[in-house]
Design an enzyme around this catalytic site. Structure first.
Site, PDB file in Angstrom:
ATOM      1  N   MET A  43       4.362   8.750   6.160  1.00 35.74           N
ATOM      2  CA  MET A  43       4.908  10.108   6.098  1.00 35.74           C
ATOM      3  C   MET A  43       4.457  10.839   4.820  1.00 35.74           C
ATOM      4  SD  MET A  43       8.743   8.994   7.340  1.00 35.74           S
ATOM      5  CE  MET A  43       8.819   7.578   6.226  1.00 35.74           C
ATOM      6  N   GLN A  85      11.706  17.384  11.782  1.00 35.29           N
ATOM      7  CA  GLN A  85      11.869  18.317  10.674  1.00 35.29           C
ATOM      8  C   GLN A  85      11.873  19.759  11.169  1.00 35.29           C
ATOM      9  OE1 GLN A  85       8.570  17.274   8.148  1.00 35.29           O
ATOM     10  NE2 GLN A  85       9.611  15.506   7.230  1.00 35.29           N
ATOM     11  N   THR A 116       8.413   8.503   0.661  1.00 33.02           N
ATOM     12  CA  THR A 116       8.305   9.958   0.741  1.00 33.02           C
ATOM     13  C   THR A 116       9.535  10.557   0.080  1.00 33.02           C
ATOM     14  OG1 THR A 116       8.522  11.847   2.270  1.00 33.02           O
ATOM     15  CG2 THR A 116       9.193   9.723   3.099  1.00 33.02           C
ATOM     16  N   ASN A 117       9.389  11.725  -0.520  1.00 37.37           N
ATOM     17  CA  ASN A 117      10.530  12.393  -1.141  1.00 37.37           C
ATOM     18  C   ASN A 117      11.458  13.011  -0.111  1.00 37.37           C
ATOM     19  OD1 ASN A 117      10.189  12.801  -4.378  1.00 37.37           O
ATOM     20  ND2 ASN A 117       8.174  12.734  -3.407  1.00 37.37           N
ATOM     21  N   CYS A 229       6.738  15.590  -4.009  1.00 40.62           N
ATOM     22  CA  CYS A 229       6.112  15.341  -2.718  1.00 40.62           C
ATOM     23  C   CYS A 229       4.993  14.371  -3.035  1.00 40.62           C
ATOM     24  CB  CYS A 229       5.566  16.618  -2.087  1.00 40.62           C
ATOM     25  SG  CYS A 229       4.509  16.320  -0.658  1.00 40.62           S
ATOM     26  N   THR A 230       4.935  13.269  -2.322  1.00 36.48           N
ATOM     27  CA  THR A 230       4.027  12.190  -2.717  1.00 36.48           C
ATOM     28  C   THR A 230       2.566  12.523  -2.489  1.00 36.48           C
ATOM     29  OG1 THR A 230       4.604  11.165  -0.582  1.00 36.48           O
ATOM     30  CG2 THR A 230       5.688  10.309  -2.544  1.00 36.48           C
ATOM     31  N   GLU A 231       2.259  13.665  -1.860  1.00 39.94           N
ATOM     32  CA  GLU A 231       0.856  14.075  -1.704  1.00 39.94           C
ATOM     33  C   GLU A 231       0.375  15.026  -2.803  1.00 39.94           C
ATOM     34  OE1 GLU A 231       1.922  12.343   2.046  1.00 39.94           O
ATOM     35  OE2 GLU A 231       2.892  13.996   0.996  1.00 39.94           O
TER      36      GLU A 231
END
Length: 299
Positions: A43, A85, A116-117, A229-231
């Site tokens: 995710m 979502q 994921t956050n 956000c992990t991206e």
């Protein structure tokens, strides 16, 4: 610019108070050896790669040789999560993650992590489903902030993370104040995350948008900024801001590596656990002071 206060923002369908341990899942006996991590990933898969790499790099560096972390990974179909979502069906999303977490626990995971956050919005549903600790990403971020001496964190991420209270409220339990971009900036940052970063697209124009958001957060009092956000770490780096940037993916993965190494328990960074430690230290100091006052302490 907006400051997050407990209870502000769009109402969440979940709370942040469900402790782990309520479920009594039937699970495989714990195998001897290093602790087993259970990770809910996919995710998106881009950041899950970073988690897997970081955890194993840190475990290998600590233990040497051919050592690697014991990981059980459930890589979810992000399209299914994204549909939840967009529909605002957080109950369905929580049930999905809870089901996968239960499967990881039954397979032998000694702790669970959501890689994921945003999906920590449904962390209470996951915690309620398993009897092992959830290593919460905000607790890892708060620990990284403390190490940098930061007391006010700017938050950039998806609009739910910025606008809703579940992230800022968790930081507040660690004594950290949160500030977020204004509403129009939140819309554009959210668009970049979902339309570009989670699909592997990186552009200079989007980097400029994040730089402007960083500058505004610093003006609002942030002494550090969390890339929630992990991206986002795929797009920006320390040179893009005038204050420290806390990479939530790196902070979380590093905390997980410590668990995998057996250096920390899965709930060591949770606010309640830290308060117990601090209370014990304060009580110990008080008892020592009383002993010295009575002549029983060291000269």
């Amino acid at each position: 610019m907006q400051q997050q206060h407990p209870g502000e923002g769009v109402a969440s369908t979940q709370t942040d108070s469900a402790p782990h341990g309520r479920a009594a899942a039937s699970r495989a006996p714990r195998a001897p050896g290093p602790p087993v991590l259970g990770i809910l990933g996919g995710m998106s898969w881009h950041s899950t790669l970073a988690y897997y790499r970081t955890i194993n790099e840190q475990v290998a560096a600590a233990r040497g040789g051919h050592a690697s972390a014991r990981i059980l990974l459930s890589s979810l179909d992000f399209d299914e999560i994204r549909d939840c979502q967009l529909r605002g069906d957080w109950a369905a999303a929580g049930a999905l993650l809870a089901r996968e977490a239960t499967a990881l626990e039954r397979a032998g995971a000694g702790s669970i992590a959501i890689a994921t956050n945003l999906m920590h919005k449904v962390a209470p549903a996951v915690e309620a489903a398993v009897a092992v600790p959830l290593v919460h990403i905000v607790d890892a971020v708060a620990d990284a902030a403390r190490q940098r001496g930061a007391r006010t964190l700017g938050i950039v991420g998806t609009r739910w993370v910025m606008a809703e209270p579940f992230y800022g409220d968790r930081l507040a339990r660690h004594g950290i104040r949160a500030v977020v971009p204004d509403a129009s900036a939140q819309v554009e940052l959210d668009r970049i995350v979902f339309d570009e970063l989670t699909q592997g697209t990186v552009t200079d124009a989007s980097r400029a948008v994040f730089r402007a958001a960083f500058a505004a957060l610093v003006d609002a009092g942030a002494d550090a900024i969390v890339l929630a956000c992990t991206e986002i770490m795929l797009l920006v780096g320390e040179a893009d801001a005038t204050v420290p940037l806390i990479d939530s993916c790196l902070a979380h993965a590093s905390a997980l590596a410590r668990v995998a190494l057996g250096e920390a328990s899965g709930d060591a960074l949770a606010p309640d656990a830290l308060q117990c430690v601090e209370h014990g230290l304060h009580r110990g100091n008080a008892l020592r002071a009383m002993a010295m006052a009575q002549g029983d302490g060291p000269a």
